[in-house]
Design an enzyme around this catalytic site. Sequence first.
Site, PDB file in Angstrom:
ATOM      1  N   GLY A   1       0.797  -1.152  -0.051  1.00  0.00           N
ATOM      2  CA  GLY A   1       0.037   0.008   0.049  1.00  0.00           C
ATOM      3  C   GLY A   1       0.895   1.224  -0.040  1.00  0.00           C
ATOM      4  N   ASN A   2       0.376   2.263   0.443  1.00  0.00           N
ATOM      5  CA  ASN A   2       1.229   3.647   0.535  1.00  0.00           C
ATOM      6  C   ASN A   2       0.353   4.694   1.544  1.00  0.00           C
ATOM      7  OD1 ASN A   2      -0.934   5.492  -1.071  1.00  0.00           O
ATOM      8  ND2 ASN A   2      -0.539   3.952  -2.612  1.00  0.00           N
ATOM      9  N   TYR A   3       1.040   5.800   1.715  1.00  0.00           N
ATOM     10  CA  TYR A   3       0.588   6.556   2.820  1.00  0.00           C
ATOM     11  C   TYR A   3      -0.673   7.530   2.219  1.00  0.00           C
ATOM     12  CZ  TYR A   3       4.734   5.031   5.421  1.00  0.00           C
ATOM     13  OH  TYR A   3       5.597   4.608   5.854  1.00  0.00           O
TER      14      TYR A   3
END
Length: 396
Positions: free
Chosen positions: A209-211
């Site tokens: 995922g990412n932020y």
Amino acid sequence: MILENKHIVLGITGSIAAYKAASLARLFIKAGAEVQIVMTPSGKEFITPVTLSALTGKPVVSEFFTANDGTWHSHVDLGLWADLMIIAPATASTLGKMANGIADNMLITTYLSMKAPVMIAPAMDLDMFAHPSTTRNIEMLKSYGNIIIEPASGELASHIVGKGRMEEPEKIFEYVVSFFEKQQTLSKKKILITAGPTYEKIDPVRFIGNYSSGKMGFALAEECASRGAKVTLIAGPVSLETKSPNIHRIDVESAEEMFEASVEAFPSMDAAILCAAVADYKVKEQAKEKIKRTGDEMNMLLIPNKDIAAQLGQMKNKQLLVGFALETNDEESNAIKKMEKKNLDFIVLNSLNDTGAGFQHDTNKISILSKNGEKEDFPLKSKKEVAFDIINRIFN
Ligand code: CTP
């Protein structure tokens, strides 16, 4: 003209400023609106229902039932009837009840059933207005999507001078007019927005995922909706809520799901704003069972995800297509390359080198580049204000 036939519920509470509500009602009526007054019991101590019903041509609603014949007043019907609810003046007590759902009078039940936008014009003494409890209640009301018309500074009922005076009826009226005008600026438009991160499954409990928090995309969705657009918001996994009834939200998890939903929705859209931080890669083979630790090095083969922006750029007919670029180096030239490669009309650039910009923050600092070679830089602002700037720029 803009208020012609508009249905306005005007809530009046127990403040000395209640007398100004009569002028406000009159301005609405003169502009062609229908006004239904809903008063709290203490509101009636300050201005009589007779004055208000004479001005509006409608009986004032204050109790749940009419005492002599037991007729029930439906707050639910009022919630459906209204194009706007405005509570002016709103006392500290009413703000607290609204924020916390304390439905012990007709005005609060009407508020809780309201399907239309709600505006609130607080009126109270300056210390009451400055109290943390009032501040917190106002913040809560804002978080529900209610619009606060800030009180003015001046002499208060206590003769103390400070902030707390209800804004003048003419100013509130102008506010309402510009609100309805703004609501129409995108009223015929259908807009697709992607927002948030995507999660690419590795096994049943893990993902890549990412932020991205989704805040920028959600702010854009609310801004478009507040201007009357019908928004389709395709959201990756985020913990955010949508407020406007003009937003149709489709929740997805992976880039593949976001791609499918976007491609399906796009042909009927007038514009698409691609704000999502889509994972560029996914694992080639998702493990069916949880991967166990072996202690050895592990390799995972990643394959590219489909590029939603590039796909929509190819499908583009007359749609306006806007992308985002979050860059760490050679920002402007990278953004221009992306705009060209994906056939975008605009690209919104933010740099990770700017403090307060990008993922997770409530603020952002952007530049908007157009395919015609124009560039506009904006200072650091809240994401809500940035959304306002972006929408002004791309639809002007
Ligand atoms: N985008 C998209 N689908 C993807 C990847 C990106 O729709 N699979 C969109 C983003 O929403 C954004 C724009 O394309 O509007 C640029 O995203 P970015 O990740 O910066 O672009 P990439 O092409 O992935 O380039 P990079 O190599 O910098 O990651």
